[in-house]
Motif scaffolding. Structure first.
Motif, PDB file in Angstrom:
ATOM      1  N   PRO A   7       0.799  -1.237   0.000  1.00  0.00           N
ATOM      2  CA  PRO A   7       0.000   0.000   0.000  1.00  0.00           C
ATOM      3  C   PRO A   7       0.831   1.286   0.000  1.00  0.00           C
ATOM      4  CG  PRO A   7      -0.175  -1.130   2.108  1.00  0.00           C
ATOM      5  CD  PRO A   7       0.575  -2.042   1.183  1.00  0.00           C
ATOM      6  N   LYS A   8       2.027   1.250   0.589  1.00  0.00           N
ATOM      7  CA  LYS A   8       2.807   2.494   0.616  1.00  0.00           C
ATOM      8  C   LYS A   8       3.383   2.857  -0.757  1.00  0.00           C
ATOM      9  CE  LYS A   8       7.119   0.482   2.340  1.00  0.00           C
ATOM     10  NZ  LYS A   8       8.095   0.519   3.409  1.00  0.00           N
ATOM     11  N   TYR A   9       3.387   1.909  -1.709  1.00  0.00           N
ATOM     12  CA  TYR A   9       3.881   2.190  -3.063  1.00  0.00           C
ATOM     13  C   TYR A   9       2.759   2.526  -4.044  1.00  0.00           C
ATOM     14  CZ  TYR A   9       8.172   0.217  -1.253  1.00  0.00           C
ATOM     15  OH  TYR A   9       9.281  -0.019  -0.503  1.00  0.00           O
ATOM     16  N   TYR A  10       1.528   2.506  -3.581  1.00  0.00           N
ATOM     17  CA  TYR A  10       0.398   2.757  -4.467  1.00  0.00           C
ATOM     18  C   TYR A  10       0.471   4.146  -5.103  1.00  0.00           C
ATOM     19  CZ  TYR A  10      -4.325   2.942  -6.270  1.00  0.00           C
ATOM     20  OH  TYR A  10      -5.402   3.066  -7.106  1.00  0.00           O
ATOM     21  N   ALA A  11       0.994   5.111  -4.388  1.00  0.00           N
ATOM     22  CA  ALA A  11       1.092   6.477  -4.910  1.00  0.00           C
ATOM     23  C   ALA A  11       2.011   6.581  -6.124  1.00  0.00           C
ATOM     24  CB  ALA A  11       1.573   7.415  -3.810  1.00  0.00           C
ATOM     25  N   SER A  12       2.916   5.623  -6.285  1.00  0.00           N
ATOM     26  CA  SER A  12       3.849   5.666  -7.416  1.00  0.00           C
ATOM     27  C   SER A  12       3.293   5.017  -8.687  1.00  0.00           C
ATOM     28  CB  SER A  12       5.162   4.978  -7.035  1.00  0.00           C
ATOM     29  OG  SER A  12       4.958   3.590  -6.864  1.00  0.00           O
ATOM     30  N   MET A  13       2.113   4.465  -8.633  1.00  0.00           N
ATOM     31  CA  MET A  13       1.555   3.770  -9.796  1.00  0.00           C
ATOM     32  C   MET A  13       1.391   4.659 -11.032  1.00  0.00           C
ATOM     33  SD  MET A  13       1.655   0.694  -9.157  1.00  0.00           S
ATOM     34  CE  MET A  13       0.900   0.105 -10.642  1.00  0.00           C
ATOM     35  N   PRO A  14       0.979   5.915 -10.914  1.00  0.00           N
ATOM     36  CA  PRO A  14       0.916   6.745 -12.131  1.00  0.00           C
ATOM     37  C   PRO A  14       2.284   6.890 -12.812  1.00  0.00           C
ATOM     38  CG  PRO A  14      -0.327   7.772 -10.369  1.00  0.00           C
ATOM     39  CD  PRO A  14       0.399   6.602  -9.766  1.00  0.00           C
ATOM     40  N   LEU A  15       3.344   7.016 -12.013  1.00  0.00           N
ATOM     41  CA  LEU A  15       4.695   7.087 -12.581  1.00  0.00           C
ATOM     42  C   LEU A  15       5.037   5.784 -13.293  1.00  0.00           C
ATOM     43  CD1 LEU A  15       6.653   8.706  -9.628  1.00  0.00           C
ATOM     44  CD2 LEU A  15       6.049   9.777 -11.783  1.00  0.00           C
ATOM     45  N   PHE A  16       4.730   4.682 -12.645  1.00  0.00           N
ATOM     46  CA  PHE A  16       5.026   3.367 -13.213  1.00  0.00           C
ATOM     47  C   PHE A  16       4.295   3.161 -14.531  1.00  0.00           C
ATOM     48  CE2 PHE A  16       3.998  -1.164 -13.629  1.00  0.00           C
ATOM     49  CZ  PHE A  16       5.276  -1.672 -13.710  1.00  0.00           C
ATOM     50  N   LYS A  17       3.044   3.565 -14.586  1.00  0.00           N
ATOM     51  CA  LYS A  17       2.258   3.379 -15.814  1.00  0.00           C
ATOM     52  C   LYS A  17       2.842   4.161 -16.987  1.00  0.00           C
ATOM     53  CE  LYS A  17      -2.047   2.322 -13.467  1.00  0.00           C
ATOM     54  NZ  LYS A  17      -3.390   2.796 -13.122  1.00  0.00           N
ATOM     55  N   ILE A  18       3.340   5.355 -16.701  1.00  0.00           N
ATOM     56  CA  ILE A  18       3.960   6.147 -17.769  1.00  0.00           C
ATOM     57  C   ILE A  18       5.298   5.537 -18.167  1.00  0.00           C
ATOM     58  CG2 ILE A  18       4.941   8.403 -18.365  1.00  0.00           C
ATOM     59  CD1 ILE A  18       2.843   9.621 -16.419  1.00  0.00           C
ATOM     60  N   MET A  19       6.092   5.152 -17.163  1.00  0.00           N
ATOM     61  CA  MET A  19       7.428   4.634 -17.446  1.00  0.00           C
ATOM     62  C   MET A  19       7.403   3.281 -18.137  1.00  0.00           C
ATOM     63  SD  MET A  19       9.535   5.896 -14.130  1.00  0.00           S
ATOM     64  CE  MET A  19      11.152   5.514 -14.795  1.00  0.00           C
ATOM     65  N   LEU A  61      14.483  19.385 -17.424  1.00  0.00           N
ATOM     66  CA  LEU A  61      14.189  20.792 -17.144  1.00  0.00           C
ATOM     67  C   LEU A  61      12.777  21.167 -17.590  1.00  0.00           C
ATOM     68  CD1 LEU A  61      17.575  22.454 -18.153  1.00  0.00           C
ATOM     69  CD2 LEU A  61      16.644  22.212 -15.849  1.00  0.00           C
ATOM     70  N   ILE A  62      12.404  20.687 -18.749  1.00  0.00           N
ATOM     71  CA  ILE A  62      11.082  21.033 -19.293  1.00  0.00           C
ATOM     72  C   ILE A  62       9.966  20.365 -18.500  1.00  0.00           C
ATOM     73  CG2 ILE A  62       9.554  20.765 -21.292  1.00  0.00           C
ATOM     74  CD1 ILE A  62      12.155  20.946 -23.031  1.00  0.00           C
ATOM     75  N   PHE A  63      10.044  19.042 -18.344  1.00  0.00           N
ATOM     76  CA  PHE A  63       8.918  18.296 -17.798  1.00  0.00           C
ATOM     77  C   PHE A  63       8.827  18.325 -16.276  1.00  0.00           C
ATOM     78  CE2 PHE A  63       9.392  16.245 -22.024  1.00  0.00           C
ATOM     79  CZ  PHE A  63       8.166  16.650 -22.527  1.00  0.00           C
ATOM     80  N   ILE A  64       9.938  18.365 -15.582  1.00  0.00           N
ATOM     81  CA  ILE A  64       9.871  18.431 -14.123  1.00  0.00           C
ATOM     82  C   ILE A  64       9.354  19.793 -13.677  1.00  0.00           C
ATOM     83  CG2 ILE A  64      11.206  18.352 -11.983  1.00  0.00           C
ATOM     84  CD1 ILE A  64      12.929  16.170 -13.294  1.00  0.00           C
ATOM     85  N   THR A  65       9.793  20.844 -14.343  1.00  0.00           N
ATOM     86  CA  THR A  65       9.279  22.173 -13.978  1.00  0.00           C
ATOM     87  C   THR A  65       7.807  22.328 -14.362  1.00  0.00           C
ATOM     88  OG1 THR A  65      10.134  23.121 -16.026  1.00  0.00           O
ATOM     89  CG2 THR A  65      11.514  23.324 -14.079  1.00  0.00           C
ATOM     90  N   SER A  66       7.369  21.634 -15.409  1.00  0.00           N
ATOM     91  CA  SER A  66       5.976  21.748 -15.856  1.00  0.00           C
ATOM     92  C   SER A  66       5.021  20.830 -15.088  1.00  0.00           C
ATOM     93  CB  SER A  66       5.859  21.420 -17.345  1.00  0.00           C
ATOM     94  OG  SER A  66       6.633  22.301 -18.104  1.00  0.00           O
ATOM     95  N   PHE A  67       5.476  19.593 -14.785  1.00  0.00           N
ATOM     96  CA  PHE A  67       4.567  18.594 -14.211  1.00  0.00           C
ATOM     97  C   PHE A  67       4.974  18.072 -12.834  1.00  0.00           C
ATOM     98  CE2 PHE A  67       4.247  18.185 -18.857  1.00  0.00           C
ATOM     99  CZ  PHE A  67       2.902  18.446 -19.012  1.00  0.00           C
ATOM    100  N   GLY A  68       6.093  18.510 -12.311  1.00  0.00           N
ATOM    101  CA  GLY A  68       6.531  18.020 -11.001  1.00  0.00           C
ATOM    102  C   GLY A  68       7.087  16.604 -11.100  1.00  0.00           C
ATOM    103  N   VAL A  69       6.762  15.789 -10.116  1.00  0.00           N
ATOM    104  CA  VAL A  69       7.302  14.426 -10.054  1.00  0.00           C
ATOM    105  C   VAL A  69       6.852  13.587 -11.248  1.00  0.00           C
ATOM    106  CG1 VAL A  69       7.336  12.294  -8.692  1.00  0.00           C
ATOM    107  CG2 VAL A  69       7.478  14.492  -7.547  1.00  0.00           C
ATOM    108  N   ILE A  70       5.623  13.770 -11.689  1.00  0.00           N
ATOM    109  CA  ILE A  70       5.131  13.045 -12.873  1.00  0.00           C
ATOM    110  C   ILE A  70       6.005  13.388 -14.089  1.00  0.00           C
ATOM    111  CG2 ILE A  70       3.177  12.854 -14.468  1.00  0.00           C
ATOM    112  CD1 ILE A  70       2.545  11.398 -11.985  1.00  0.00           C
ATOM    113  N   GLY A  71       6.584  14.565 -14.091  1.00  0.00           N
ATOM    114  CA  GLY A  71       7.462  14.985 -15.179  1.00  0.00           C
ATOM    115  C   GLY A  71       8.670  14.082 -15.349  1.00  0.00           C
ATOM    116  N   THR A  72       9.124  13.436 -14.265  1.00  0.00           N
ATOM    117  CA  THR A  72      10.256  12.507 -14.399  1.00  0.00           C
ATOM    118  C   THR A  72       9.893  11.320 -15.270  1.00  0.00           C
ATOM    119  OG1 THR A  72       9.683  11.349 -12.346  1.00  0.00           O
ATOM    120  CG2 THR A  72      11.274  13.142 -12.184  1.00  0.00           C
ATOM    121  N   ALA A  73       8.670  10.822 -15.108  1.00  0.00           N
ATOM    122  CA  ALA A  73       8.229   9.698 -15.933  1.00  0.00           C
ATOM    123  C   ALA A  73       8.030  10.137 -17.383  1.00  0.00           C
ATOM    124  CB  ALA A  73       6.945   9.107 -15.371  1.00  0.00           C
TER     125      ALA A  73
END
Length: 130
Positions: A7-19, A61-73
């Motif tokens: 359950p503590k990793y559930y928050a990372s699922m949107p990142l995982f789905k993109i990656m 630089l582009i995506f992290i500043t625009s989307f935050g953590v989701i920008g990494t994915a």
């Protein structure tokens, strides 16, 4: 499943789905590495890796500043795609007749049959030993 067991990793699922989408272009780019070595094109390979690093910096630089953590994915997905396209274009300069069609990824040709039969024969040998 993740929510239940981890359950503590559930928050990372949107990142995982993109990656997970990035696996397609990364796999595509990685199949070219042996070809660069075969033709003695280590300089081209090095240049490709350096260009990939530049993509990482620029897209981060582009995506992290625009989307935050989701920008990494999103950065990972864009970097993987750009890197694959760049490597393919370098490979086309080395081997002008080289061509990969989308159809070749989804059909089984004679070379695939040889590989599959080799794998199956090894499994048969292993199952007989037990």
């Amino acid at each position: 499943i993740v929510n239940y067991f981890f359950p503590k990793y559930y928050a990372s699922m949107p990142l995982f789905k993109i990656m997970i989408l990035g696996l397609i272009p990364v796999s595509f780019a990685n199949i070219f590495t042996p070809i660069f070595y075969t033709f003695g094109e280590q300089k081209s390979l090095f240049a490709s890796i350096m260009i990939k690093n530049c993509f990482i910096v620029a897209f981060s630089l582009i995506f992290i500043t625009s989307f935050g953590v989701i920008g990494t994915a999103i950065e990972y997905l864009f970097t993987a795609s750009a890197y694959s396209i760049e490597r393919y274009s370098k490979l086309k300069r080395i081997m002008p007749n080289f061509k990969i069609s989308l159809k070749s990824f989804f059909t089984i040709d004679s070379y695939d049959r040889i590989i599959i039969s080799g794998i199956l024969s090894r499994f048969k040998i292993l199952s007989r030993k037990r």
